[in-house]
Design a protein around this motif. Structure first.
Motif, PDB file in Angstrom:
ATOM      1  N   GLN A   1     -19.665  -5.874  23.018  1.00 42.59           N
ATOM      2  CA  GLN A   1     -20.684  -6.553  23.173  1.00 42.59           C
ATOM      3  C   GLN A   1     -20.767  -7.756  22.363  1.00 42.59           C
ATOM      4  N   ARG A   2     -19.986  -7.827  21.196  1.00 42.78           N
ATOM      5  CA  ARG A   2     -20.012  -9.066  20.447  1.00 42.78           C
ATOM      6  C   ARG A   2     -19.069 -10.226  20.758  1.00 42.78           C
ATOM      7  N   HIS A   3     -19.447 -10.822  21.829  1.00 44.99           N
ATOM      8  CA  HIS A   3     -18.453 -11.873  22.435  1.00 44.99           C
ATOM      9  C   HIS A   3     -19.403 -12.985  22.973  1.00 44.99           C
ATOM     10  N   PRO A   4     -18.909 -14.264  22.790  1.00 42.64           N
ATOM     11  CA  PRO A   4     -19.653 -15.441  23.224  1.00 42.64           C
ATOM     12  C   PRO A   4     -20.220 -15.240  24.750  1.00 42.64           C
ATOM     13  N   GLY A   5     -19.301 -14.571  25.664  1.00 40.65           N
ATOM     14  CA  GLY A   5     -19.506 -14.609  27.040  1.00 40.65           C
ATOM     15  C   GLY A   5     -20.575 -13.580  27.143  1.00 40.65           C
ATOM     16  N   VAL A   6     -20.744 -12.633  26.406  1.00 41.41           N
ATOM     17  CA  VAL A   6     -22.144 -11.691  26.420  1.00 41.41           C
ATOM     18  C   VAL A   6     -23.263 -12.349  25.835  1.00 41.41           C
ATOM     19  N   ALA A   7     -23.352 -13.164  24.964  1.00 41.20           N
ATOM     20  CA  ALA A   7     -24.367 -13.975  24.390  1.00 41.20           C
ATOM     21  C   ALA A   7     -24.759 -14.828  25.484  1.00 41.20           C
ATOM     22  N   THR A   8     -23.979 -15.675  26.120  1.00 42.46           N
ATOM     23  CA  THR A   8     -24.440 -16.512  27.185  1.00 42.46           C
ATOM     24  C   THR A   8     -25.083 -15.697  28.429  1.00 42.46           C
ATOM     25  N   LEU A   9     -24.778 -14.688  28.610  1.00 38.87           N
ATOM     26  CA  LEU A   9     -25.455 -13.729  29.652  1.00 38.87           C
ATOM     27  C   LEU A   9     -26.701 -13.217  29.285  1.00 38.87           C
ATOM     28  N   LEU A  10     -26.869 -13.000  27.728  1.00 36.88           N
ATOM     29  CA  LEU A  10     -28.362 -12.618  27.008  1.00 36.88           C
ATOM     30  C   LEU A  10     -29.091 -13.935  27.341  1.00 36.88           C
ATOM     31  N   ASP A  11     -28.666 -15.028  27.072  1.00 37.72           N
ATOM     32  CA  ASP A  11     -29.403 -16.229  27.235  1.00 37.72           C
ATOM     33  C   ASP A  11     -30.104 -16.149  28.720  1.00 37.72           C
ATOM     34  N   MET A  12     -29.109 -15.951  29.640  1.00 33.61           N
ATOM     35  CA  MET A  12     -29.526 -16.097  31.017  1.00 33.61           C
ATOM     36  C   MET A  12     -30.540 -14.926  31.421  1.00 33.61           C
TER      37      MET A  12
END
Length: 284
Positions: free
Chosen positions: A48-59
């Protein structure tokens, strides 16, 4: 290998669908799809600790906020901040600042203004450290949100400081006060001084600067908003009728640039009629 490629394709398809739902305003569908996408993307990267996941969390936070689910958005944005701080090696990164800004907005929507101000300051600090400048180009929205949070807390001196910084930021970036950061900040300073802290002379100084800059830059949306405020400041300082009438005539010309039924136009006409119940009414 085939399984990994297929999982990546599924995650990408879910992200594309989520973006489409967001753009269409189908926020409940976007939320459901993004939750699937986050799980799929985490499986692809094995964490879960990935930049791609963080972007999706923002969305996902956007979809939640649009549905009024601010507590859930707060939790999601806290998770996004944690991931971004970890993957970027600390808080001094523009992506961290972006998520902190969103978190501050989610807190403000819940009335948690004291905590929101701390988060907005953290966002600004992250921007300062990431860009190496005291005047990051992206700081304007956070300074605006910070100022409003201070107003809600009755902390008018702090709000004034934030709007001063926003006004100066715009002028530094554009080389002129006629820009979309400086003009609204001056307008908010005018309203603060006129209505909250009873400094009418300062209110007139700020409203004059905002009005003149909006006209000079042909920033008609801003001129439509600041015009009535400027009229109120003129009246509050006992300015001559000729000066008031000159602004009235100019404001009518600005109003005429907007179509019938435009909410901002209607509000400006209403304010003009309230502040100046004279010849200007016939032109509304």
């Amino acid at each position: 290998m085939a399984d990994s490629a297929e999982a990546s394709q599924i995650a990408l398809a879910l992200e594309t669908l989520s973006r489409a739902y967001l753009s269409e305003g189908r926020f409940d569908a976007a939320e459901a799809t993004l939750r699937q996408c986050i799980d799929a993307t985490a499986r692809v990267f094995g964490t879960q600790r990935h930049p791609g996941v963080a972007t999706l969390l923002d969305m996902l936070a956007i979809a939640l906020v649009q549905q009024g689910k601010n507590e859930e958005a707060e939790a999601v944005l806290r998770a996004s901040v944690e991931v971004k701080v970890e993957v970027h090696g600390g808080p001094a990164h523009e992506e961290v600042a972006h998520s902190l800004h969103g978190l501050g907005e989610a807190l403000s929507r819940q009335g948690k203004f004291d905590e929101a101000t701390k988060v907005f300051h953290a966002s600004l600090e992250a921007l300062h450290r990431a860009t190496g400048t005291e005047w990051p180009a992206d700081a304007g929205p956070t300074l605006q949100a910070l100022a409003m949070a201070h107003v809600h807390l009755g902390q008018y001196a702090q709000a004034e400081e934030a709007w001063h910084r926003k006004a100066e930021l715009g002028e530094r970036l554009h080389g002129t006060p006629a820009n979309s950061d400086t003009v609204p900040a001056l307008g908010m300073l005018a309203q603060l001084c006129l209505r909250r802290v009873q400094r009418p002379a300062d209110a007139l100084r700020f409203s004059t600067g905002a009005w003149q800059a909006a006209l000079a830059g042909q920033l008609w949306d801003h001129a439509l908003q600041i015009g009535p405020v400027h009229l109120a400041c003129l009246a509050g300082n006992g300015q001559p009728a000729e000066a008031i009438e000159q602004v009235v005539r100019a404001l009518i010309q600005v109003i005429d640039r907007f179509p019938e039924g435009d909410p901002a136009r209607s509000h400006a006409i209403s304010e003009l009629q309230r502040l100046y119940p004279g010849p200007g009414n016939a032109n509304g």
